[in-house]
Design an enzyme around this catalytic site. Structure first.
Site, short mmCIF file in Angstrom:
data_model
loop_
_atom_site.label_atom_id
_atom_site.label_comp_id
_atom_site.label_asym_id
_atom_site.label_seq_id
_atom_site.Cartn_x
_atom_site.Cartn_y
_atom_site.Cartn_z
N SER A 254 -3.52 8.42 3.58
CA SER A 254 -4.11 7.14 2.86
C SER A 254 -3.73 7.14 1.34
O SER A 254 -3.08 8.13 0.80
CB SER A 254 -5.51 7.40 2.73
OG SER A 254 -6.21 7.39 4.29
N SER A 292 -3.82 5.70 8.36
CA SER A 292 -3.80 5.26 6.96
C SER A 292 -4.54 4.35 6.28
O SER A 292 -4.72 3.12 6.90
CB SER A 292 -2.34 5.40 6.39
OG SER A 292 -2.15 5.40 5.30
N ASP A 294 -5.28 2.51 3.31
CA ASP A 294 -4.36 1.99 2.34
C ASP A 294 -5.39 0.63 1.70
O ASP A 294 -5.33 -0.37 2.29
CB ASP A 294 -2.99 1.41 2.88
CG ASP A 294 -2.34 2.42 3.74
OD1 ASP A 294 -2.41 3.65 3.14
OD2 ASP A 294 -1.96 2.04 4.65
#
Length: 375
Positions: A254, A292, A294
């Site tokens: 992340s 992830s 983001d």
């Protein structure tokens, strides 16, 4: 003074044990983009923005911490600033984002920490907000807490971040130079298979383009194929996502990107600015993988002016056709901040193993070979 006490006051474990600080991108001749940085090349080049941190390192089992970013003012709850949260990929636990996007404003410090520490950090932010002078009648507040998962280098199930850590990060936040690398919320992070961490950078627009400053701060903990200023560093160093036949490693993770500007922008424009920050992330080789988280948190330090005689605010904002230079600025600042998070981070030994720092000599060699650095 014991190491634990030093860490809570904002001193990173790495610099305490190392005589020579690792370089930033510009120290190596890595010049990203075409716009000049601010004096510090940091998010604190935006006037009034403050950053604080608490690093928690206990033996080899705990490597985590807190990083706090505060807009100008003594009481952010009473002096709200325009803000927006932008999602690149939503595999994350960003607390408080829905109210920010519904009302278009920020009313708390932005706190970064580890995934399983978000609830405790949010409770500590509430303690901070409720205790501020002038907030005795507050019955609702929206703490904004973001995270990345540092479970490889830290025993994350212990949930080691406590109220005192969060309050230390907030209350010691200052302007000026920003600590980078394996400090604060970046203590236990991993990026592209190397040690990640906290990084920051800024850009200053020329006066004819508005003269505004855009600053970015990142908590890097993601994967992909590391690219620095166009050079395929990850591939050349043999450490990258999908490496080898059927390889899947080093893709997830992340990143939290915090963007500050002194340009007068409203919520809609800050969303637009935040989306361009993701372009800076993409330039570094991120794959925005399924696992992830983001996110971009963007805010302006220019508050709307309330009308003394009517239930309206006076809002002056940048014209749409004047936004493009700001877009370039945030792309460049985000890209460079990610490089600084890697370059400044030192090797950390942790709960499930050791994560090495990005090797400087071999990285320099790759950058020179591909013409990615200035002589």
């Amino acid at each position: 003074m014991q190491l634990r006490a030093l860490l809570l006051l904002g001193f990173a474990a790495g610099p305490l044990l190392s005589q020579t600080p690792r370089p930033r991108a510009r120290d190596l001749g890595i010049v990203v983009g075409v716009l000049p940085p601010g004096p510090l090349d940091a998010i604190t080049d935006v006037t009034g923005v403050r950053v604080g941190y608490a690093t928690i390192a206990r033996g080899d089992s705990i490597n985590t911490g807190v990083t706090a970013i505060l807009p100008p003012g003594a009481n952010v709850f009473r002096e709200k600033v325009p803000a927006a949260v932008v999602v690149g990929n939503a595999f994350g636990k960003l607390m408080g984002s829905t109210q920010v996007n519904e009302l278009g404003e920020l009313e708390s410090p932005i706190v970064l920490t580890c995934t399983l520490c978000v609830p405790r950090a949010a409770d500590a932010v509430l303690t901070y907000l409720l205790d501020l002078p002038g907030n005795a009648d507050v019955r609702s507040a929206n703490p904004l807490v973001a995270e990345t998962n540092d479970g490889f280098l830290s025993d994350i199930r212990v949930r080691p971040v406590g109220e005192s850590d969060v309050l230390a990060a907030i209350r010691t936040a200052t302007g000026g130079p920003v600590a980078e690398g394996a400090v604060g919320a970046g203590r236990g992070t991993v990026a592209f298979g190397w040690k990640g961490g906290i990084g920051t950078a800024s850009r200053k627009l020329p006066v004819p383009l508005g003269g505004w400053t855009v600053g970015a701060l990142v908590q890097s903990n993601f994967g992909g194929v590391l690219t620095i200023n166009g050079a395929p560093v990850g591939r050349e160093l043999g450490r990258y996502y999908l490496q080898g036949e059927g390889g899947r490693g080093m893709g997830d993770g992340s990143i939290i990107i915090v963007v500050a500007t002194d340009a007068p922008l409203d919520h809609r424009q800050l969303e637009r600015l935040g989306r361009r920050a993701l372009a800076g992330l993409a330039r570094t080789g991120s794959s925005f993988s399924n696992g992830s988280g983001d996110y971009v948190i963007a805010f302006s330090t220019v508050r709307p002016r309330p009308s003394p005689s009517a239930p309206v605010d006076t809002v002056v904002v940048v014209r749409n056709d004047a936004m493009s230079p700001l877009f370039e600025a945030v792309i460049e600042a985000t890209e460079e901040a990610i490089y600084n998070s890697l370059l400044r981070a030192e090797t950390v030994r942790g709960y499930r193993g050791t994560v090495p720092a990005l090797p400087l000599d071999s990285t320099r060699a790759v950058l020179r070979r591909f013409g990615a650095v200035r002589p």
